[in-house]
Design a protein around this motif. Structure first.
Motif, mmCIF file in Angstrom:
data_model
loop_
_atom_site.group_PDB
_atom_site.id
_atom_site.type_symbol
_atom_site.label_atom_id
_atom_site.label_comp_id
_atom_site.label_asym_id
_atom_site.label_seq_id
_atom_site.Cartn_x
_atom_site.Cartn_y
_atom_site.Cartn_z
ATOM 1 N N SER A 144 5.505 4.607 0.554
ATOM 2 C CA SER A 144 4.867 3.303 0.400
ATOM 3 C C SER A 144 4.936 2.529 1.711
ATOM 4 N N PHE A 145 3.998 1.617 1.879
ATOM 5 C CA PHE A 145 4.122 0.579 2.895
ATOM 6 C C PHE A 145 4.723 -0.652 2.213
ATOM 7 N N HIS A 146 6.023 -0.813 2.328
ATOM 8 C CA HIS A 146 6.659 -1.989 1.731
ATOM 9 C C HIS A 146 6.165 -3.262 2.416
ATOM 10 N N GLU A 147 6.118 -3.241 3.752
ATOM 11 C CA GLU A 147 5.616 -4.405 4.488
ATOM 12 C C GLU A 147 4.886 -3.962 5.746
ATOM 13 N N GLY A 190 0.814 -1.205 0.000
ATOM 14 C CA GLY A 190 0.000 0.000 0.000
ATOM 15 C C GLY A 190 0.851 1.260 0.000
ATOM 16 N N SER A 191 0.215 2.410 0.146
ATOM 17 C CA SER A 191 0.955 3.668 0.145
ATOM 18 C C SER A 191 0.236 4.688 1.009
#
Lengths: 166, 166
Positions: free
Chosen positions: A88-91, A69-70
């Motif tokens: 961003s949400f990398h993890e 997500g972001s």
């Protein structure tokens, strides 16, 4: 190590400017369980209430706290927008780990990779360790010079207050 | 500097293991215009045809090449999946810059931040510079030891072939 004034508390914010890599490591304990702290980092209605220094408000424009997500938000002083940030949400690994990218739109070529880990200290307490690494020491030093530390320390004090509300 | 065998070509891949930061810088010229090279990096049907070493195929599982998007793909040898990778597109700045995160699922706590810049060399030629920075020198050295360089060199040779097809 941090030199910013901090409220009287057993939970002090430790800011370490790393020597080996172009990054900063920020360690902070909270008097709340891991699940509660994690929610304060990932729920946009909670996050906007504590992130940043006391003289700014946060307006979330986009927020999708899932792996892949972001997010995007603006900082405002007395209603006037003074900065925008995105990443961003990398993890998103619930209650354990949060990996995000971070850019201040005022320096659009600067990108920080931020890894937050949460550790259960027992007795309803949680330690968070945030490691931010940039692409060069110049970028890292510019981030420090921006007054980041005041925002972090005051933000965590606001987070203490939010966690106390229950 | 690279020591891998490379095809006879004026376009050699330069791999520099950085001393100051835990990263790698990879520079490569291509005989194609910037727009064409950028498309080969961002169009999934093009990307899967050249990324990685010659003995592997790539199966794209998710691909959203926009600022705030994400991606995921698997590497297969003779139809058998041997590795999976995922990450975010932090920024997609057409024909100029691509910022991504990258994790190999076999080492789920390792995250690389990858900044690719494209430079128009004139005469229909393009230089790409990819800077990958990890969170520690240990992670960086593990990435080098994984045989990354062979995959990069062979992948760029496949990209040469794809660009020649027009």
């Amino acid at each position: 190590m941090t030199t910013s004034p901090q409220q009287d508390s057993r939970n002090r914010t430790e800011v370490v400017v790393l020597e080996e890599v172009p990054g900063v490591r920020i360690t902070r304990d909270f008097d709340a369980p891991v699940e509660r702290v994690f929610r304060a980092w990932t729920d946009p209605d909670q996050f906007r209430r504590w992130i940043g220094p006391r003289d700014l408000d946060t307006a979330i424009e986009h927020w999708e706290a899932r792996t892949g997500g972001s997010w995007r938000y603006a900082a405002r002083r007395h209603g006037e927008e003074i900065a925008r940030f995105y990443g961003s949400f990398h993890e998103v690994r619930p209650n354990e780990r949060l990996v995000q990218t971070f850019t201040w739109e005022g320096a659009p070529d600067g990108v920080s990779l931020e890894v937050l880990t949460l550790e259960d200290l027992g007795n309803g307490r949680t330690r968070t360790v945030g490691l931010s690494v940039l692409q060069s020491f110049e970028e890292r030093d510019a981030m420090i010079a921006s007054g980041m530390e005041t925002g972090v320390v005051e933000g965590f004090e606001k987070l203490d207050e939010l966690l106390t509300e229950g």
